[in-house]
Scaffold this active site. Structure first.
Site, PDB file in Angstrom:
ATOM      1  N   GLU A   1       4.606  -7.854  -5.189  1.00  0.00           N
ATOM      2  CA  GLU A   1       4.639  -7.003  -3.995  1.00  0.00           C
ATOM      3  C   GLU A   1       5.833  -6.046  -4.015  1.00  0.00           C
ATOM      4  OE1 GLU A   1       3.955  -8.688   0.260  1.00  0.00           O
ATOM      5  OE2 GLU A   1       6.116  -8.603  -0.012  1.00  0.00           O
TER       6      GLU A   1
ATOM      7  N   TYR B   1       3.514   0.272   1.536  1.00  0.00           N
ATOM      8  CA  TYR B   1       3.354  -1.111   1.086  1.00  0.00           C
ATOM      9  C   TYR B   1       2.394  -1.139  -0.093  1.00  0.00           C
ATOM     10  CZ  TYR B   1       2.024  -5.967   0.770  1.00  0.00           C
ATOM     11  OH  TYR B   1       1.784  -7.225   0.289  1.00  0.00           O
TER      12      TYR B   1
END
Ligand code: GDP
Ligand code: MN
Length: 377
Positions: free
Chosen positions: A189, A101
């Site tokens: 993101e 992530y």
């Protein structure tokens, strides 16, 4: 404003972040053609502005162009969390070894951007924060200095990334930071950023949220808005210049001024109620704006009562009252309304409303109590 995955990834690519080869389609036939052009296995991904598409069945692998067409037909017929799938992204499938992530957002409490990373990528980061908080690395970025090389390295070390990937991981972090700053984003993101079996990094998923207040200086980005995929009440509110945010409660709020709107919500909550929305109609709102605001509030069938809280500064309360009464002729709510007016010509305004048999209140606490009481039925 949220961007689709395919839009976010195209922006990322401009900043040197590696993304899979692929194109977006809105028909199954186009999807098949794209699969033929790409050759080999592909992944068919629904483009909707919500997370968790994978779990909802909105992301599927296909081995052949024929299978791509079949899968595309199914996904294009789906609804994910209430949003119809109108576009799909066809990407070359990846051989995933590990999922990471990597995201940047604003940390309001720290008053600066923060870059967040985790070796437990792929799943929602909120979930990781709950179950494995030690797996989340946060590095704060000085907005004037920008992301420093040593910070990117510290993140790589923090997520136990093998040394051979540090350089390209650093480039990806810097690219993401530049994209975040240049686009005036509030979120950028990559989840997952994957390590492929071929030993390279690839941004498989992308998500960007842009600051609506900065869109005026990004006409190219503003054009990316996908009205089909937005909450219709928010689209309607924007049309009339109203600041509107839908919430979960049942007390519809109509207020002038963002600060007063926040205060109204605070008091409602303090007294035990739940606001259904934030709505700032702005100063000097005429009856057309008031009517639009009423329509938007009433389009939410959870709303049990409408609380109107207006401070008349330059705007005169009797004008506001007339606006409300005109709006009520057009929009005919069947639920109770509580109106609090203060400021210039408040007396006259209240009188007009009382004559029309509307519930009025003199203080915000009084108005909130009456609303909370009405909402509880
Ligand atoms: P999200 O569920 O909306 O966040 O969509 P993602 O694009 O992140 O995809 C969800 C998951 O699907 C990823 O974490 C991967 O595990 C898997 N996935 C996505 N693309 C591929 C691919 O090309 N190959 C493989 N094997 N898995 C993929
Ligand atoms: Mn994802």
């Amino acid at each position: 404003m949220k961007l689709h995955e395919y839009q976010s990834k195209l922006i990322f690519a401009r900043y040197g972040i590696p993304i899979p080869r692929g194109r977006v389609a809105s028909t199954a036939a186009d999807a098949r053609q794209i699969a033929e052009d790409l050759g080999g296995r592909v992944v068919v991904k629904s483009q909707v502005l919500v997370g968790g598409r994978g779990k909802a069945g909105g992301i599927r692998l296909a081995k052949t162009p024929k299978e791509t067409e079949e899968v595309a037909t199914q996904i294009l017929g789906m609804e994910i969390k209430g949003l119809p799938v109108r576009k799909i992204l066809i990407d070359t499938a990846a051989n995933i070894d590990k999922e990471i992530y990597l995201g940047i957002t604003n940390d309001r409490a720290a008053r600066r951007p923060v870059i967040i990373s985790s070796s437990a990528g792929g799943v929602e980061i909120e979930q990781v924060a709950k179950t494995n908080p030690e797996k989340i690395i946060k590095v704060y970025i000085d907005p004037l200095l920008g992301l420093r090389d040593y910070q990117a390295r510290n993140i790589a070390i923090g997520i136990d990334l093998s040394k051979e990937y540090w350089k390209v991981f650093g480039d990806i972090c810097r690219g993401l930071w530049r994209a975040y700053i240049d686009c005036d984003a509030t979120l950028a993101e990559i989840n997952p950023l994957v390590i492929l079996k071929e030993k390279t990094l690839l941004a498989l998923d992308g998500k960007m949220v842009l600051d609506d207040n900065a869109l005026f200086r990004h006409s190219d980005l503003a054009e990316m808005r996908d009205i089909d995929e937005e909450d219709s009440s928010e689209t309607e509110a924007r049309k009339y210049g109203l600041s509107f945010i839908k919430l979960e409660g049942n007390i519809g709020c109509m207020v002038n001024g963002a600060g007063l709107a926040m205060t109204t919500m605070d008091i409602v909550k303090y007294i035990g109620g739940e606001p259904a929305n934030f709505l700032d109609i702005g100063g000097g709102a005429g009856s057309d704006k008031v009517a639009a605001a009423l329509r938007i509030i009433l389009s939410d069938n959870h709303v049990k009562v409408i609380l109107i809280n207006i401070f008349g500064g330059i705007t005169r309360c009797d004008e506001v009252a007339k606006g409300i009464l005109t709006a009520l002729k057009e929009v005919k709510p069947t639920i109770p309304m509580v109106v609090r007016l203060v400021g210039t010509n408040a007396e006259e305004g209240r009188k007009l409303l009382e004559d029309a048999h509307l519930l009025t209140a003199e203080t915000l606490v009084d108005a909130s109590r009456k609303s909370v009481f009405a909402a509880k039925g």
